[in-house]
Scaffold this motif. Structure first.
Motif, mmCIF file in Angstrom:
data_model
loop_
_atom_site.group_PDB
_atom_site.id
_atom_site.type_symbol
_atom_site.label_atom_id
_atom_site.label_comp_id
_atom_site.label_asym_id
_atom_site.label_seq_id
_atom_site.Cartn_x
_atom_site.Cartn_y
_atom_site.Cartn_z
ATOM 1 N N UNK A 1 0.815 -1.207 0.000
ATOM 2 C CA UNK A 1 0.000 0.000 0.000
ATOM 3 C C UNK A 1 0.847 1.255 0.000
ATOM 4 N N UNK A 2 1.966 1.238 0.740
ATOM 5 C CA UNK A 2 2.864 2.382 0.755
ATOM 6 C C UNK A 2 3.495 2.614 -0.604
ATOM 7 N N UNK A 3 3.899 1.538 -1.261
ATOM 8 C CA UNK A 3 4.493 1.655 -2.593
ATOM 9 C C UNK A 3 3.474 2.185 -3.602
ATOM 10 N N UNK A 4 2.236 1.662 -3.540
ATOM 11 C CA UNK A 4 1.194 2.142 -4.452
ATOM 12 C C UNK A 4 0.876 3.613 -4.204
ATOM 13 N N UNK A 5 0.859 4.005 -2.911
ATOM 14 C CA UNK A 5 0.576 5.398 -2.581
ATOM 15 C C UNK A 5 1.677 6.319 -3.083
ATOM 16 N N UNK A 6 2.932 5.886 -2.977
ATOM 17 C CA UNK A 6 4.034 6.682 -3.521
ATOM 18 C C UNK A 6 3.918 6.817 -5.036
ATOM 19 N N UNK A 7 3.408 5.761 -5.692
ATOM 20 C CA UNK A 7 3.347 5.746 -7.152
ATOM 21 C C UNK A 7 2.111 6.453 -7.706
ATOM 22 N N UNK A 8 0.939 6.271 -7.073
ATOM 23 C CA UNK A 8 -0.325 6.767 -7.636
ATOM 24 C C UNK A 8 -1.008 7.835 -6.792
ATOM 25 N N UNK A 9 -0.514 8.067 -5.578
ATOM 26 C CA UNK A 9 -1.136 9.046 -4.696
ATOM 27 C C UNK A 9 -1.930 8.369 -3.589
ATOM 28 N N UNK A 10 -1.806 8.922 -2.380
ATOM 29 C CA UNK A 10 -2.444 8.302 -1.222
ATOM 30 C C UNK A 10 -3.951 8.316 -1.277
ATOM 31 N N UNK A 11 -4.553 9.402 -1.781
ATOM 32 C CA UNK A 11 -6.010 9.503 -1.791
ATOM 33 C C UNK A 11 -6.645 8.476 -2.718
ATOM 34 N N UNK B 1 0.737 8.139 3.934
ATOM 35 C CA UNK B 1 1.348 8.904 2.845
ATOM 36 C C UNK B 1 0.615 10.236 2.669
ATOM 37 N N UNK B 2 -0.698 10.215 2.667
ATOM 38 C CA UNK B 2 -1.478 11.445 2.526
ATOM 39 C C UNK B 2 -1.217 12.390 3.695
ATOM 40 N N UNK C 1 -10.580 18.453 -8.454
ATOM 41 C CA UNK C 1 -9.475 19.203 -9.072
ATOM 42 C C UNK C 1 -9.182 20.510 -8.339
ATOM 43 N N UNK C 2 -10.167 21.053 -7.640
ATOM 44 C CA UNK C 2 -9.960 22.301 -6.910
ATOM 45 C C UNK C 2 -9.683 22.070 -5.421
ATOM 46 N N UNK C 3 -9.369 20.859 -5.072
ATOM 47 C CA UNK C 3 -9.076 20.555 -3.680
ATOM 48 C C UNK C 3 -7.817 21.278 -3.226
ATOM 49 N N UNK C 4 -7.765 21.609 -1.943
ATOM 50 C CA UNK C 4 -6.569 22.233 -1.387
ATOM 51 C C UNK C 4 -5.350 21.344 -1.597
ATOM 52 N N UNK C 5 -5.526 20.049 -1.406
ATOM 53 C CA UNK C 5 -4.500 19.052 -1.694
ATOM 54 C C UNK C 5 -5.139 18.015 -2.604
ATOM 55 N N UNK C 6 -4.656 17.920 -3.836
ATOM 56 C CA UNK C 6 -5.230 16.943 -4.758
ATOM 57 C C UNK C 6 -4.426 15.642 -4.731
ATOM 58 N N UNK C 7 -5.112 14.570 -4.379
ATOM 59 C CA UNK C 7 -4.515 13.236 -4.346
ATOM 60 C C UNK C 7 -3.187 13.201 -3.607
ATOM 61 N N UNK C 8 -3.176 13.668 -2.345
ATOM 62 C CA UNK C 8 -1.908 13.676 -1.594
ATOM 63 C C UNK C 8 -1.429 12.268 -1.289
#
Length: 432
Positions: A291-301, A358-359, A425-432
């Motif tokens: 899960x950590x590797x996937x989050x680093x690759x694709x984003x935590x959200x 990650x997020x 798309x207008x989120x303060x943090x997008x896909x952190x």
């Protein structure tokens, strides 16, 4: 495979010892049923809930202690303090019949072991580009203790050691080797002896490795009141807290409950629960680095959303299976489906936990991250209290499926929260 840069061997042993003690209770409650110690399933679930509540309370105490809980002396003392519940377990389980009041106090003491893994990370030494992976490895170390308890203890309980009192099984039981037939002797005091043995390993580890100390930078930055205030005033802390309660809270709650839930799958069918129960937590632990590797690759959200979706669907399926089994003349035909569904649930909770970490590393200021992660962990440990408590209620009312449907609704709400907060798309943090 990269190794963690933030947890030394001695601290890792500390984490494993504490979790082994705490999760030994998840095995003990099943064995108390198999030897007919005189307690109902509802009472056994209540013991697990008490232990989870105790662990949560100790977590919050360690959280407010701040960096002092990371010091070598504190880790030494808190680890060797585990000898108290281990010794109590040996003495209590060697002198039947058992008092339920004494078992409740033992559950409180075992909860202290569950608080050890709050001192898991010094983030000033983390490679930020691989934070999801590194934190996943750190917390996954504590999960090893779950597997040790649930895989090793049922097997060790079959061996006489130090004049231990023998308990005779009245129902079928099991271990990682296979089924244990009724009439077999079990030595339940070995639960405590295993913890003593792992503590000896901890002492050896401390002899040859250094313990973590607060760095000079951390010492200068230490203003506990202001840092706590900054964390709790950050709205993203509360969002991450709810999401981590969904992921890690579910993992730890299901981990401590899963063996007994397998044993109580049906009133007319008693499976060999301890033969299979350890597989779920093991898969959850293995899924954390993934899960950590996937989050680093694709984003935590995104990974969190996927995991929440899997949890929603899986809990609905598990609830349907549980309902069908409770109304079936052949409940055993539903057991394999129930087991496999929960294995998927464990993997989703493990992967989701890392994605949320990650997020959190993106939405929370880095200088506050270590304290914030300990806050998330402290709150999420409550999963080990409310999940067995819900099973206790549903066991009393004979409606076990309803708890799973309730979890599915919670996971669905978390999906909506992730999508609205971090995937617009207008989120303060997008896909952190």
């Amino acid at each position: 495979m990269r190794a963690s840069s933030t947890v030394d061997k001695a601290t890792a042993v500390n984490l494993i010892v504490g979790m082994t003690l705490w999760m030994s209770l998840s095995v003990l409650v099943v064995q108390l049923f198999t030897v007919e110690a005189g307690f109902s399933f509802a009472q056994l679930y209540r013991l697990l809930a008490i232990s989870g509540l105790s662990a949560t309370g100790w977590h919050f105490l360690f959280f407010w202690l701040g960096e002092r809980a990371m010091q070598a002396r504190f880790i030494h003392l808190s680890t060797f303090a585990l000898l108290i519940p281990a010794g109590a377990m040996i003495g209590l389980l060697n002198h039947p019949p058992l008092s339920y009041t004494a078992l409740q106090w033992l559950a409180v003491a075992c909860g202290f072991g569950g608080a050890q893994f709050i001192a898991f990370a010094q983030t000033d030494r983390i490679d930020h580009s691989a934070l999801g992976w590194t934190l996943a490895v750190n917390v996954g170390i504590a999960g090893v203790g779950i597997v040790v308890a649930q895989a090793a203890l049922p097997l060790l309980s079959s061996f006489s050691w130090g004049g231990a009192q023998a308990w005779v099984t009245m129902h079928g039981s099991g271990d990682i080797v296979g089924v244990i037939a009724p009439g077999t002797s079990l030595y339940l005091a070995n639960h405590g002896w295993l913890v003593v043995g792992v503590l000896i390993l901890a002492a050896i580890a401390w002899r040859y490795t250094s313990m973590p100390q607060a760095t000079q930078q951390q010492t200068k930055m230490r203003k506990p009141t202001s840092r706590y205030r900054a964390i709790l005033r950050n709205k993203h802390t509360w969002v991450m807290t709810l999401l981590y309660l969904m992921a890690f809270g579910s993992f730890i709650g299901f981990a401590i409950t899963f063996p007994l839930s397998l044993q109580t799958f049906s009133t007319s069918y008693a499976p060999s629960a301890l033969t299979y129960a350890w597989i779920g937590p093991l898969l959850g632990v293995l899924a954390r680095p993934l899960g950590g590797w996937l989050a680093d690759a694709f984003g935590g959200a995104k990974v969190t959303l996927w995991c929440a979706g899997v949890l929603t669907v899986s809990c609905v399926i598990a609830g349907v299976i549980t309902y069908q089994a409770s109304h079936s003349e052949l409940p055993e035909q539903w057991f394999l489906g129930y087991l496999l569904t929960f294995l998927v649930i464990f993997m989703a909770t493990g992967a989701g936990s890392s994605a949320i970490f990650r997020s959190a590393s993106v939405v929370i200021p880095f200088e506050l991250l270590a304290l914030a992660l300990r806050w998330l962990t402290a709150v999420a440990t409550a999963g080990a209290a409310y999940i067995p408590a819900l099973w206790y209620v549903n066991s009393s009312l004979a409606t076990p499926a309803y708890a799973l449907f309730g979890f599915a609704v919670f996971y669905l709400l978390c999906m909506g929260l992730v999508a609205s907060m971090y995937l617009r798309t207008r989120s303060e943090f997008y896909n952190p």
